[in-house]
Motif scaffolding. Structure first.
Motif, PDB file in Angstrom:
ATOM      1  N   GLY A   1       0.824  -1.212   0.000  1.00  0.00           N
ATOM      2  CA  GLY A   1       0.000   0.000   0.000  1.00  0.00           C
ATOM      3  C   GLY A   1       0.853   1.255   0.000  1.00  0.00           C
ATOM      4  O   GLY A   1       0.619   2.183  -0.784  1.00  0.00           O
ATOM      5  N   ASN A   2       1.885   1.262   0.855  1.00  0.00           N
ATOM      6  CA  ASN A   2       2.758   2.436   0.934  1.00  0.00           C
ATOM      7  C   ASN A   2       3.559   2.652  -0.350  1.00  0.00           C
ATOM      8  O   ASN A   2       3.826   3.786  -0.750  1.00  0.00           O
ATOM      9  CB  ASN A   2       3.743   2.303   2.111  1.00  0.00           C
ATOM     10  N   TYR A   3       3.955   1.522  -0.964  1.00  0.00           N
ATOM     11  CA  TYR A   3       4.706   1.571  -2.224  1.00  0.00           C
ATOM     12  C   TYR A   3       3.868   2.310  -3.281  1.00  0.00           C
ATOM     13  O   TYR A   3       4.320   3.230  -3.943  1.00  0.00           O
ATOM     14  CB  TYR A   3       4.984   0.129  -2.652  1.00  0.00           C
ATOM     15  N   LEU A   4       2.595   1.900  -3.361  1.00  0.00           N
ATOM     16  CA  LEU A   4       1.666   2.492  -4.329  1.00  0.00           C
ATOM     17  C   LEU A   4       1.391   3.970  -4.003  1.00  0.00           C
ATOM     18  O   LEU A   4       1.449   4.837  -4.879  1.00  0.00           O
ATOM     19  CB  LEU A   4       0.363   1.689  -4.248  1.00  0.00           C
ATOM     20  N   HIS A   5       1.136   4.229  -2.724  1.00  0.00           N
ATOM     21  CA  HIS A   5       0.830   5.608  -2.317  1.00  0.00           C
ATOM     22  C   HIS A   5       1.997   6.552  -2.602  1.00  0.00           C
ATOM     23  O   HIS A   5       1.801   7.654  -3.091  1.00  0.00           O
ATOM     24  CB  HIS A   5       0.494   5.663  -0.827  1.00  0.00           C
ATOM     25  N   SER A   6       3.208   6.092  -2.257  1.00  0.00           N
ATOM     26  CA  SER A   6       4.360   6.983  -2.448  1.00  0.00           C
ATOM     27  C   SER A   6       4.574   7.252  -3.940  1.00  0.00           C
ATOM     28  O   SER A   6       4.958   8.352  -4.329  1.00  0.00           O
ATOM     29  CB  SER A   6       5.623   6.401  -1.801  1.00  0.00           C
ATOM     30  N   TYR A   7       4.284   6.240  -4.791  1.00  0.00           N
ATOM     31  CA  TYR A   7       4.431   6.452  -6.237  1.00  0.00           C
ATOM     32  C   TYR A   7       3.538   7.596  -6.698  1.00  0.00           C
ATOM     33  O   TYR A   7       3.960   8.459  -7.462  1.00  0.00           O
ATOM     34  CB  TYR A   7       4.083   5.171  -7.014  1.00  0.00           C
TER      35      TYR A   7
ATOM     36  N   LYS B   1      19.094  -6.934  -7.837  1.00  0.00           N
ATOM     37  CA  LYS B   1      18.513  -8.271  -8.050  1.00  0.00           C
ATOM     38  C   LYS B   1      17.035  -8.194  -8.435  1.00  0.00           C
ATOM     39  O   LYS B   1      16.400  -9.210  -8.693  1.00  0.00           O
ATOM     40  CB  LYS B   1      18.655  -9.131  -6.787  1.00  0.00           C
ATOM     41  N   GLY B   2      16.483  -7.009  -8.386  1.00  0.00           N
ATOM     42  CA  GLY B   2      15.074  -6.846  -8.789  1.00  0.00           C
ATOM     43  C   GLY B   2      14.107  -6.897  -7.620  1.00  0.00           C
ATOM     44  O   GLY B   2      14.461  -7.329  -6.516  1.00  0.00           O
ATOM     45  N   LEU B   3      12.877  -6.485  -7.897  1.00  0.00           N
ATOM     46  CA  LEU B   3      11.842  -6.422  -6.863  1.00  0.00           C
ATOM     47  C   LEU B   3      11.325  -7.819  -6.503  1.00  0.00           C
ATOM     48  O   LEU B   3      11.333  -8.719  -7.342  1.00  0.00           O
ATOM     49  CB  LEU B   3      10.652  -5.598  -7.369  1.00  0.00           C
ATOM     50  N   LYS B   4      10.867  -7.969  -5.267  1.00  0.00           N
ATOM     51  CA  LYS B   4      10.191  -9.205  -4.860  1.00  0.00           C
ATOM     52  C   LYS B   4       8.822  -9.251  -5.543  1.00  0.00           C
ATOM     53  O   LYS B   4       8.278  -8.222  -5.943  1.00  0.00           O
ATOM     54  CB  LYS B   4      10.018  -9.228  -3.341  1.00  0.00           C
ATOM     55  N   SER B   5       8.250 -10.462  -5.611  1.00  0.00           N
ATOM     56  CA  SER B   5       7.040 -10.657  -6.432  1.00  0.00           C
ATOM     57  C   SER B   5       5.871  -9.756  -6.015  1.00  0.00           C
ATOM     58  O   SER B   5       5.120  -9.277  -6.868  1.00  0.00           O
ATOM     59  CB  SER B   5       6.622 -12.118  -6.410  1.00  0.00           C
ATOM     60  N   ASP B   6       5.709  -9.515  -4.696  1.00  0.00           N
ATOM     61  CA  ASP B   6       4.599  -8.656  -4.252  1.00  0.00           C
ATOM     62  C   ASP B   6       4.705  -7.253  -4.845  1.00  0.00           C
ATOM     63  O   ASP B   6       3.684  -6.601  -5.090  1.00  0.00           O
ATOM     64  CB  ASP B   6       4.588  -8.555  -2.720  1.00  0.00           C
ATOM     65  N   PHE B   7       5.926  -6.793  -5.024  1.00  0.00           N
ATOM     66  CA  PHE B   7       6.097  -5.424  -5.513  1.00  0.00           C
ATOM     67  C   PHE B   7       6.097  -5.361  -7.045  1.00  0.00           C
ATOM     68  O   PHE B   7       5.806  -4.320  -7.629  1.00  0.00           O
ATOM     69  CB  PHE B   7       7.347  -4.788  -4.883  1.00  0.00           C
TER      70      PHE B   7
ATOM     71  N   LEU C   1      -6.299  15.538  -1.856  1.00  0.00           N
ATOM     72  CA  LEU C   1      -7.355  16.496  -1.515  1.00  0.00           C
ATOM     73  C   LEU C   1      -7.358  17.629  -2.527  1.00  0.00           C
ATOM     74  O   LEU C   1      -6.328  18.245  -2.781  1.00  0.00           O
ATOM     75  CB  LEU C   1      -7.077  17.043  -0.098  1.00  0.00           C
ATOM     76  N   ASP C   2      -8.518  17.874  -3.119  1.00  0.00           N
ATOM     77  CA  ASP C   2      -8.640  18.984  -4.059  1.00  0.00           C
ATOM     78  C   ASP C   2      -9.760  19.907  -3.599  1.00  0.00           C
ATOM     79  O   ASP C   2     -10.947  19.627  -3.810  1.00  0.00           O
ATOM     80  CB  ASP C   2      -8.919  18.456  -5.469  1.00  0.00           C
ATOM     81  N   LEU C   3      -9.367  20.987  -2.956  1.00  0.00           N
ATOM     82  CA  LEU C   3     -10.357  21.918  -2.392  1.00  0.00           C
ATOM     83  C   LEU C   3     -11.105  22.666  -3.487  1.00  0.00           C
ATOM     84  O   LEU C   3     -12.233  23.101  -3.285  1.00  0.00           O
ATOM     85  CB  LEU C   3      -9.674  22.909  -1.447  1.00  0.00           C
ATOM     86  N   ASP C   4     -10.477  22.821  -4.677  1.00  0.00           N
ATOM     87  CA  ASP C   4     -11.159  23.525  -5.776  1.00  0.00           C
ATOM     88  C   ASP C   4     -12.360  22.733  -6.273  1.00  0.00           C
ATOM     89  O   ASP C   4     -13.415  23.277  -6.530  1.00  0.00           O
ATOM     90  CB  ASP C   4     -10.198  23.750  -6.948  1.00  0.00           C
ATOM     91  N   ARG C   5     -12.165  21.413  -6.406  1.00  0.00           N
ATOM     92  CA  ARG C   5     -13.263  20.578  -6.898  1.00  0.00           C
ATOM     93  C   ARG C   5     -14.133  20.046  -5.753  1.00  0.00           C
ATOM     94  O   ARG C   5     -15.077  19.303  -5.977  1.00  0.00           O
ATOM     95  CB  ARG C   5     -12.702  19.398  -7.713  1.00  0.00           C
ATOM     96  N   HIS C   6     -13.744  20.399  -4.526  1.00  0.00           N
ATOM     97  CA  HIS C   6     -14.468  19.930  -3.327  1.00  0.00           C
ATOM     98  C   HIS C   6     -14.532  18.404  -3.265  1.00  0.00           C
ATOM     99  O   HIS C   6     -15.581  17.829  -2.997  1.00  0.00           O
ATOM    100  CB  HIS C   6     -15.900  20.506  -3.285  1.00  0.00           C
ATOM    101  N   ILE C   7     -13.400  17.775  -3.531  1.00  0.00           N
ATOM    102  CA  ILE C   7     -13.366  16.308  -3.448  1.00  0.00           C
ATOM    103  C   ILE C   7     -12.091  15.854  -2.742  1.00  0.00           C
ATOM    104  O   ILE C   7     -11.104  16.584  -2.685  1.00  0.00           O
ATOM    105  CB  ILE C   7     -13.408  15.612  -4.839  1.00  0.00           C
ATOM    106  N   PHE C   8     -12.152  14.656  -2.155  1.00  0.00           N
ATOM    107  CA  PHE C   8     -10.916  14.008  -1.715  1.00  0.00           C
ATOM    108  C   PHE C   8     -10.975  12.545  -2.112  1.00  0.00           C
ATOM    109  O   PHE C   8     -12.055  11.965  -2.259  1.00  0.00           O
ATOM    110  CB  PHE C   8     -10.650  14.213  -0.227  1.00  0.00           C
ATOM    111  N   LEU C   9      -9.779  11.972  -2.321  1.00  0.00           N
ATOM    112  CA  LEU C   9      -9.685  10.616  -2.859  1.00  0.00           C
ATOM    113  C   LEU C   9      -8.779   9.766  -1.994  1.00  0.00           C
ATOM    114  O   LEU C   9      -7.766  10.257  -1.483  1.00  0.00           O
ATOM    115  CB  LEU C   9      -9.114  10.667  -4.279  1.00  0.00           C
ATOM    116  N   ASP C  10      -9.156   8.513  -1.838  1.00  0.00           N
ATOM    117  CA  ASP C  10      -8.350   7.594  -1.059  1.00  0.00           C
ATOM    118  C   ASP C  10      -8.046   6.362  -1.899  1.00  0.00           C
ATOM    119  O   ASP C  10      -8.959   5.737  -2.435  1.00  0.00           O
ATOM    120  CB  ASP C  10      -9.116   7.192   0.203  1.00  0.00           C
ATOM    121  N   LEU C  11      -6.779   6.034  -2.021  1.00  0.00           N
ATOM    122  CA  LEU C  11      -6.360   4.869  -2.815  1.00  0.00           C
ATOM    123  C   LEU C  11      -6.408   3.621  -1.952  1.00  0.00           C
ATOM    124  O   LEU C  11      -5.825   3.609  -0.865  1.00  0.00           O
ATOM    125  CB  LEU C  11      -4.903   5.044  -3.234  1.00  0.00           C
TER     126      LEU C  11
END
Ligand SMILES: [Zn+2]
Length: 281
Positions: free
Chosen positions: A67-73, A99-105, A149-159
């Motif tokens: 989850g953190n990997y995806l969020h930080s991207y 050696k490359g990423l582990k399979s989960d990543f 968070l986008d205050l202009d569009r009055h929306i927030f998003l959670d991945l």
């Protein structure tokens, strides 16, 4: 693209939490959060022991790291690079980036690509990333961190990452099958965030969950949350949090659930149970 308006509103917000102290044990004592509220609902004894530092849950950290990997991207390339630098052992084979990423990543990269190559997603996921918010819910201080968070569009998003968006989950409380979003309490999380954003920044925003699945070919969806579910969850917080506060303050003794890892690890045999009375979970 960040606009001047958005930056101004965020700079003038009165939030005291920042990326350095948001996850500190001190702030977990001072503020309630969706994570800790859920821990206390699941098992008061385990939650208190963990908060006090007497117990460390021993579940796998991989789902959290994925989850953190995806969020930080999707936060920015600098945040993603520091995440890679901080977790070589967990992310790379033999802890070696060469050696490359582990399979989960490798799977996480597929999830990233599924979103990143989607024009609609890229247009939607614009705004300030990882914004800490805080406020008061029914007299208790709460904190939250908004993915986007986008205050202009009055929306927030959670991945959110999920095994399968369409899988059904049994809810013992509701005696019915519910979606991953309900079983994980994301309706509660969105209700909390909506209120904290309003209190921190004075803007009422609509929440959306962007779900992406861990299947070989990732599924994805933009999900809205019905108001009745969010209202129900706010009522639940109002009803249940006084007891949690009393436990944190030492006024009430925590109850043991008798089936979590902590309860099993600290169990003392006391009585004899008839096989007629073995509890099912
Ligand atoms: Zn327990």
């Amino acid at each position: 693209m960040e606009t001047a308006t958005k930056e101004n509103s965020l700079e003038t917000s009165e939030t005291l939490l920042n990326s350095d102290n948001y996850y500190s044990n001190e702030s977990d004592w001072e503020y309630q959060s969706k994570t800790w509220f859920t821990k206390f609902i699941n098992c008061e004894a385990e939650a208190l022991a963990e908060l006090k530092g007497d117990w460390e849950p021993n579940g796998s950290l991989t789902p959290l790291l994925v989850g953190n990997y995806l969020h930080s991207y999707f936060e920015n390339s600098k945040a993603h690079q520091s995440f890679l630098d901080e977790h070589p052992e967990e992310l790379f084979k033999y802890g070696n980036p060469e050696k490359g990423l582990k399979s989960d990543f490798i799977k996480a990269n597929k999830m990233i690509t599924a979103l990143d190559e989607d024009e609609k997603f890229r247009a939607l996921y614009q705004g300030n990333k990882e914004v800490p918010v805080e406020g008061e819910l029914f007299g208790v201080k709460w904190k939250g961190k908004i993915d986007c968070l986008d205050l202009d569009r009055h929306i927030f998003l959670d991945l959110k990452t999920v095994d399968d968006i369409h899988k059904k989950h049994w809810s013992a409380e509701q005696h019915a099958y519910v979606s991953f979003a309900e079983v994980r309490g994301y309706d509660m999380q969105m209700a909390i965030y909506q209120e904290l954003i309003k209190q921190t920044l004075g803007v009422e925003c609509t929440p959306y969950i962007i779900a992406v699945s861990k299947q070989d070919i990732p599924d994805k969806a933009v999900l809205s949350i019905p108001d009745y579910l969010m209202d129900y969850r706010m009522k639940e917080i109002n009803e249940k949090q006084p007891r949690i506060e009393a436990i944190k303050n030492g006024q009430e003794k925590p109850k043991r659930c008798e089936h979590c890892d902590y309860c099993r690890a600290t169990k003392q045999l006391e009585s004899i149970t008839s096989i007629d009375n073995i509890e099912f979970y």
